[in-house]
Design an enzyme around this catalytic site. Structure first.
Site, PDB file in Angstrom:
ATOM      1  N   VAL A   1       0.853  -1.263  -0.035  1.00 19.24           N
ATOM      2  CA  VAL A   1       0.047   0.059   0.103  1.00 19.24           C
ATOM      3  C   VAL A   1       0.821   1.182  -0.026  1.00 19.24           C
ATOM      4  CG1 VAL A   1      -1.725   1.146   1.141  1.00 19.24           C
ATOM      5  CG2 VAL A   1      -1.586  -1.337   1.372  1.00 19.24           C
ATOM      6  N   CYS A   2       0.493   2.165  -0.816  1.00 18.15           N
ATOM      7  CA  CYS A   2       1.201   3.392  -0.839  1.00 18.15           C
ATOM      8  C   CYS A   2       0.391   4.523  -1.073  1.00 18.15           C
ATOM      9  CB  CYS A   2       2.515   3.505  -1.918  1.00 18.15           C
ATOM     10  SG  CYS A   2       1.938   3.695  -3.537  1.00 18.15           S
ATOM     11  N   ALA A   3       0.634   5.737  -1.289  1.00 23.68           N
ATOM     12  CA  ALA A   3      -0.242   6.922  -1.552  1.00 23.68           C
ATOM     13  C   ALA A   3      -1.335   6.708  -2.623  1.00 23.68           C
ATOM     14  CB  ALA A   3       0.420   8.111  -1.561  1.00 23.68           C
TER      15      ALA A   3
END
Length: 99
Positions: free
Chosen positions: A6-8
């Protein structure tokens, strides 16, 4: 091992995901991995065993843990930046043991 990254927005983790797939494959290991943005993880976390978050969203780590009840950790900034798959694998294995 089934890992949700998960990232931005999912872009930088997509690059890391490809590098991790290659690293695991070269070692004969089975890996299911998908990269998503913060807005998407709630719709798909049930299909995964652990969650690893990029350093840019590590401030949301506790929230993600509470929402998913899965072993979750932030990838250290330096390992993330250079795609240090050896260290990331070590962290993933540690998380996997927690499930």
């Amino acid at each position: 091992m089934k890992i949700l990254l998960v990232c931005a927005g999912g872009m930088s983790t997509s690059m890391l995901m490809k590098k991790m797939e290659k690293y695991w494959s070269e070692r004969g290991m089975t890996l299911t991995i998908q990269a998503v943005g913060l807005s998407e993880y709630k719709d798909m976390y049930q299909e995964f065993e652990i969650i690893m978050v990029g350093p840019q969203v590590s401030y949301r780590l506790q929230e993600i843990k509470e929402n998913t009840q899965l072993p979750t950790a932030a990838i250290p900034s330096f390992d993330y930046a250079i795609g240090n798959c050896e260290n990331i694998l070590s962290l993933a294995e540690k998380l996997y043991q927690e499930k």
